[in-house]
Design an enzyme around this catalytic site. Structure first.
Site, short mmCIF file in Angstrom:
data_model
loop_
_atom_site.label_atom_id
_atom_site.label_comp_id
_atom_site.label_asym_id
_atom_site.label_seq_id
_atom_site.Cartn_x
_atom_site.Cartn_y
_atom_site.Cartn_z
N ALA A 100 -40.45 83.50 -48.16
CA ALA A 100 -40.66 83.19 -46.74
C ALA A 100 -42.10 82.67 -46.63
CB ALA A 100 -40.47 84.45 -45.90
N ALA A 140 -49.25 86.76 -41.90
CA ALA A 140 -48.16 87.10 -42.84
C ALA A 140 -46.84 87.15 -42.10
CB ALA A 140 -48.46 88.44 -43.50
N ASN A 141 -45.78 87.52 -42.77
CA ASN A 141 -44.48 87.73 -42.11
C ASN A 141 -43.81 88.94 -42.73
OD1 ASN A 141 -42.74 86.85 -44.40
ND2 ASN A 141 -43.83 84.93 -44.08
N ARG A 142 -42.62 89.26 -42.23
CA ARG A 142 -41.98 90.53 -42.59
C ARG A 142 -41.16 90.48 -43.87
NH1 ARG A 142 -42.79 93.87 -38.46
NH2 ARG A 142 -42.97 92.94 -36.38
N SER A 143 -41.19 89.39 -44.61
CA SER A 143 -40.37 89.32 -45.83
C SER A 143 -40.78 90.42 -46.82
CB SER A 143 -40.55 87.94 -46.48
OG SER A 143 -40.04 87.98 -47.78
#
Ligand code: C5P
Length: 404
Positions: free
Chosen positions: A276, A210-213
């Site tokens: 994102a 995942a990412n921090r969006s």
């Protein structure tokens, strides 16, 4: 003259405790100038009476498919035609299932099957019924055939449980009706697709990349577009934000599911790709949880995800006339944004610096540069809500031939 003056609404009331709120909805619609006629299902009549609905609408309420008087008077086919919009509130799990399956075993479902009018549903049910894959499947089926959805909201439920499933409030439903029947604002009558949030790419059934969006910027844009009169489909990756009011939200997890949902939501006038999206996914994701073995590391093989923005922007048919991408960069922001504009084939890039010192990722404010083929414009630092409003106003002007 009010927003709904002269508009005719057929209100189908389903059998749930939220039916009592539909009586208030009748008042809200009438005070906006609409005339309202009601159909009550058998279930609805366990909660409210046709007499109460008639007293508030000033018109006879309908309940029975085989009522001789009703059929002679108006008939179910005429009911299905003589309105500008059908509102189903509360739309119970059962009523949604019947609509999705094309059933016609009572007056409400028969009218809903026989109609070609636009339909707005306000789902209301227990949280587990709402989250059940069957209901979510039915919801997707209905959205795919153009049924509009308002709510449900999250909150306390009649059964002392908490979660999504509460019917949207009468004022929210009335606002959704206004957006459909009397759109006003700079994006009135436009369909806007927004992607938002991160994507989750599974490693196995319990782990993911995942990412921090946070989805804050994309969700704010969806809300601002709805407030500007657009019909908005928000395709959201996993976020902890509530669904914005008056927006049709499609929840997805992976990049591939997001692309599929965007394609399903087309055609649109504007596509705003704020998600994102993960660049890679694991192409050998485990079907079972990968076990930790002494010293041995799992061998994950990555493959590239589809570029949703580029895929849609390069379509020869059905490309939204205005396509907006985002560029989250940590250096050479404008240079990279210009390259991205050309590479992705979009009309406008909203570029921002997301290096950790800026606090943009997950934060509440944003400093953006608007990059088109001919222009770069830098906006002052604004809250994400204000960036959204300003961007929506700009897009409205661009659709109307104003400043790009
Ligand atoms: O290439 P990059 O990820 O920096 O591009 C960002 C823009 O492209 C954003 O608008 C993002 O929503 C979109 N994008 C996409 N699908 C991808 C990757 C990015 O739609 N797989």
């Amino acid at each position: 003259m009010t927003a709904l003056t002269g508009k005719r609404i057929l209100l189908v009331i389903g059998g749930g405790i939220a039916a009592y709120k539909s009586l208030d909805l009748i008042r809200r619609l009438r005070e906006r100038g609409a005339s309202v006629r009601c159909i009550l299902t058998n279930g609805a009549q366990q909660f409210i009476t046709p007499l109460a609905a008639s007293a508030l609408t000033g018109q006879r309420s309908h309940t029975d498919l085989f009522d001789r008087e009703d059929e002679a008077d108006i008939g179910h086919i005429k009911l299905a035609r003589d309105a500008d919009l059908i509102v189903v509130a509360p739309a119970t799990a059962n009523l949604m299932a019947k609509m999705a399956g094309g059933h016609a075993d009572d007056l409400a479902s028969t009218v809903l099957l026989a109609t070609t009018l636009p339909i707005l549903i306000a789902p209301a049910m227990n949280v587990r019924m709402w989250l059940h894959p069957a209901t979510q499947r039915n919801l997707k089926t209905l959205q795919a055939v153009g049924v509009h959805v308002v709510g449900p909201n999250e909150g306390a439920m009649a059964e002392a449980e908490f979660g999504p499933g509460r019917m949207a409030e009468p004022l929210e439903i009335a606002a959704a009706v206004e957006r459909l029947l009397a759109p006003s604002g700079s994006l009135a009558g436009k369909h806007v697709i927004v992607t938002s949030g991160p994507t989750h790419e599974p490693i196995d059934p319990v782990r993911y990349i995942a990412n921090r969006s946070s989805g804050k910027q994309g969700h704010a844009i969806a809300k601002a577009a709805a407030e500007a009169g657009a019909r908005v489909t928000l395709i959201s990756g996993p976020v902890t934000l509530p669904d914005p009011a008056g927006v049709t939200v499609v929840h997805v997890e992976s990049a591939r599911a997001m692309l599929e949902a965007v394609e399903q939501a087309l055609p649109a006038d504007i596509g705003i790709f704020a998600a994102a999206v993960a660049d890679w996914r694991v192409d050998n994701a485990g079907e079972q949880k990968i076990k930790k073995k002494d010293g041995a590391l799992p061998n994950l093989s990555l493959t590239e995800n589809p570029d949703i923005l580029a895929t849609i922007a390069r379509r020869t048919e059905g490309r939204p006339p205005l396509m907006v991408g985002f560029a989250a960069e940590t250096e050479n922001v404008i240079e990279h944004a210009k390259q991205k504009l050309a590479r992705k084939g979009c009309d406008l890039i909203v570029a921002n610096d997301v290096s950790t010192a800026t606090g943009v990722m997950g934060g509440d404010s944003n400093t953006v540069h608007l990059v088109t083929a001919s222009d770069v414009e830098t906006w002052p630092t604004l809250s994400k809500t204000d960036v959204a409003k300003k961007l929506v106003a700009r897009l409205g002007a661009m659709m109307g031939g104003g400043k790009p």
